[in-house]
Design a protein around this motif. Structure first.
Motif, PDB file in Angstrom:
ATOM      1  N   GLY A  34       0.749  -1.176  -0.078  1.00 53.91           N
ATOM      2  CA  GLY A  34      -0.038   0.092   0.031  1.00 53.91           C
ATOM      3  C   GLY A  34       0.749   1.224  -0.029  1.00 53.91           C
ATOM      4  N   PRO A  35       1.796   1.559   0.898  1.00 55.46           N
ATOM      5  CA  PRO A  35       2.574   2.635   1.081  1.00 55.46           C
ATOM      6  C   PRO A  35       3.460   2.922  -0.198  1.00 55.46           C
ATOM      7  CG  PRO A  35       2.446   1.638   2.994  1.00 55.46           C
ATOM      8  CD  PRO A  35       1.719   0.758   2.141  1.00 55.46           C
ATOM      9  N   ALA A  36       3.955   1.494  -0.608  1.00 57.87           N
ATOM     10  CA  ALA A  36       4.702   1.513  -1.641  1.00 57.87           C
ATOM     11  C   ALA A  36       4.188   2.300  -3.025  1.00 57.87           C
ATOM     12  CB  ALA A  36       5.259   0.168  -2.259  1.00 57.87           C
ATOM     13  N   LEU A  37       2.767   1.697  -3.530  1.00 65.97           N
ATOM     14  CA  LEU A  37       2.076   2.151  -4.575  1.00 65.97           C
ATOM     15  C   LEU A  37       1.877   3.669  -4.175  1.00 65.97           C
ATOM     16  CD1 LEU A  37       0.696   1.433  -7.249  1.00 65.97           C
ATOM     17  CD2 LEU A  37      -1.566   1.125  -5.544  1.00 65.97           C
ATOM     18  N   GLU A  38       1.575   4.079  -3.076  1.00 64.38           N
ATOM     19  CA  GLU A  38       1.446   5.505  -2.675  1.00 64.38           C
ATOM     20  C   GLU A  38       2.471   6.336  -3.149  1.00 64.38           C
ATOM     21  OE1 GLU A  38       0.219   8.329   1.077  1.00 64.38           O
ATOM     22  OE2 GLU A  38      -0.093   6.258   1.160  1.00 64.38           O
ATOM     23  N   GLU A  39       3.645   5.703  -2.829  1.00 60.85           N
ATOM     24  CA  GLU A  39       4.900   6.510  -3.058  1.00 60.85           C
ATOM     25  C   GLU A  39       5.301   6.743  -4.464  1.00 60.85           C
ATOM     26  OE1 GLU A  39       8.796   6.189  -0.585  1.00 60.85           O
ATOM     27  OE2 GLU A  39       9.354   5.031  -2.323  1.00 60.85           O
ATOM     28  N   ALA A  40       4.925   5.400  -5.262  1.00 60.18           N
ATOM     29  CA  ALA A  40       5.031   5.468  -6.834  1.00 60.18           C
ATOM     30  C   ALA A  40       4.098   6.461  -7.500  1.00 60.18           C
ATOM     31  CB  ALA A  40       4.789   3.933  -7.178  1.00 60.18           C
ATOM     32  N   VAL A  41       2.969   6.451  -6.952  1.00 62.19           N
ATOM     33  CA  VAL A  41       2.116   7.622  -7.363  1.00 62.19           C
ATOM     34  C   VAL A  41       2.455   9.196  -7.113  1.00 62.19           C
ATOM     35  CG1 VAL A  41      -0.348   8.514  -7.388  1.00 62.19           C
ATOM     36  CG2 VAL A  41       0.099   6.077  -7.454  1.00 62.19           C
ATOM     37  N   SER A  42       3.036   9.094  -6.071  1.00 67.03           N
ATOM     38  CA  SER A  42       3.627  10.425  -5.732  1.00 67.03           C
ATOM     39  C   SER A  42       4.863  10.721  -6.543  1.00 67.03           C
ATOM     40  CB  SER A  42       4.079  10.617  -4.102  1.00 67.03           C
ATOM     41  OG  SER A  42       2.952  10.375  -3.349  1.00 67.03           O
ATOM     42  N   LEU A  43       5.660   9.825  -6.901  1.00 65.32           N
ATOM     43  CA  LEU A  43       6.833   9.927  -7.697  1.00 65.32           C
ATOM     44  C   LEU A  43       6.310  10.402  -9.061  1.00 65.32           C
ATOM     45  CD1 LEU A  43       9.141   7.046  -6.997  1.00 65.32           C
ATOM     46  CD2 LEU A  43       9.756   9.332  -6.750  1.00 65.32           C
TER      47      LEU A  43
END
Length: 430
Positions: A34-43
């Protein structure tokens, strides 16, 4: 990457993108999805000209060597990507040149992996001459092993790397010799820039104010804290990699002591190895710092994992374990009252942890006080003899505010001083 050449479409519209986070199930070291996907979207959101139309985690039992995804999953994703009418798929993880080529053929879209995306963001953020050259060197090292799309960005005055599109770009085989020539040329240019930086550091050493370096995970709030402490106007946005080039400003502490505060690029998990090496020179202020402030977004669900990423990268860079370090637990303003109170209580139990909100200013004055005490703690006491013909050296000592007592006799002065190793070395050069 500028909006007029790069990620945007031919009519100035944003490039429609889809974000995928492959979750390798047999990888015990994998990050929570979950946090990994959120960070990827933020990138992706950190890169101008991109519009994220969808994002999802893709569980994988094994990695397919030729396509990354298995046949069934690849077809399922193809239909989803087609329905979203996207032009670019961002895969949050490593993608080999073969996998990239095959996926682009199957999905009829451009593919960009995590390393390529971070390189694009760095290219968009770089402002100093060294920053631009370091990005280009890292990008060429990355491109050398895969298909190259219009690496003529080297001749541009500004703009991104050309990975995600641009006017007239075509997919061509890498001309390794041309890339090698470009790498050689950039390394020569970097050598000149590095020598200039060395001269600047030597100049600073003659006025040896202690250096305090801000480090931390990207978007932890370093630039906001830097602006509050210095009154500067550094770009401070709720965005990954808002600051790229190191920024330095002078700050006068409550004792009147002057320090140099350095704001550095934010770290991130799985930072491309090309960038760790390429940006080593821009992180020299951290290597030489008298004190490190490790700024953490204490409100983030993955704050502990982010801390470990930062520590790992600092170890890779060779930061000495003997350098004093204070953890700054930032973004208390994002917590509710109960969580904020609990966080401050925990921080208060440690001598090297401070809980603050750089945005509101809460706790910042206490942080300055602790920084002052920490810098005083690295000072040593000594008695110096200064002759009457050494007035310049005596004046320098008083200007540095290191003199605690002075006595005069027929041959000159005896001065009791408390100073840092940096100040002692500079005095010896006078």
């Amino acid at each position: 990457m500028s909006t007029d050449e790069g990620a945007g479409g031919p009519d100035g519209e944003d490039t429609r993108a889809f974000v995928l986070h492959p979750e390798i199930m047999n990888n015990r070291d994998r990050r929570p999805s979950g946090p990994a996907l959120e960070e990827a979207v933020s990138l992706a959101a950190a890169l101008p000209g991109l519009s994220v139309e969808g994002a999802e985690v893709v569980p994988l039992r094994t990695v397919h060597p030729g396509h990354l995804f298995g046949t069934g999953k690849m077809e399922e994703l193809r239909l989803r990507i087609k329905a979203a009418d996207v032009e670019l798929v961002l895969i949050d993880g490593p993608v080999s040149p073969v996998q990239q080529r095959n996926l682009e053929k199957e999905w009829k879209v451009k593919i960009l992996d995590r390393t390529g995306l971070i390189l694009e963001i760095f290219a968009d953020r770089a402002r100093t001459r060294e920053g631009v050259l370091q990005v280009e060197l890292a990008a060429l090292s990355y491109q050398r092993t895969r298909l190259v799309r219009a690496w003529t960005h080297l001749e541009r005055q500004r703009g991104g790397l050309g990975f995600v599109g641009g006017p007239g770009e075509t997919q061509i085989e890498a001309d390794r010799r041309a890339i090698d020539e470009a790498i050689t040329r950039i390394r020569r240019q970097l050598e000149k820039v590095t020598r200039t930086r060395a001269l600047h550091r030597a100049s600073r050493a003659k006025v040896p104010f202690p250096v305090v370096a801000l480090v931390g995970y990207t978007n932890a709030g370093k630039s906001t804290l830097f602006n509050r402490l210095t009154g500067a106007d550094v770009l401070a946005k709720d965005m990954l990699f808002a600051t790229l080039d190191p920024t330095m400003r002078g700050v006068t502490l409550e004792t009147g002591q002057k320090i140099i505060l350095s704001d550095t690029v934010g770290f991130i998990s799985d930072l491309p190895t090309q960038l760790v090496a390429a940006f080593r020179a821009t992180l020299e202020e951290v290597l030489e710092a008298d004190l490190i402030l490790h700024v953490r977004d204490i409100s983030h669900g993955e704050t502990e994992a982010q801390k470990q990423d930062v520590v790992a990268i600092m170890n890779t860079l060779g930061v000495s374990e003997e350098t004093p370090l204070i953890e700054v637990w930032n973004k208390l303003d994002r917590m509710d009252d109960a969580a904020r109170e609990a966080t401050e209580t925990i921080a208060a139990r440690s001598d090297d942890v401070m809980a603050i909100s750089a945005l509101s200013g809460h706790g910042v004055s206490d942080l300055v006080h602790v920084v002052t005490e920490a810098l005083d703690g690295v000072r040593g006491a000594e008695t110096l003899r200064v002759g009457f013909d050494e007035g310049r050296r005596r004046a320098w000592l008083f200007d540095q505010q290191v003199v605690t007592e002075e006595r005069q006799d027929e041959d000159g002065w005896s001065l009791d001083v408390e100073w840092t190793a940096r100040q002692r070395a500079a005095y010896g050069r006078l």
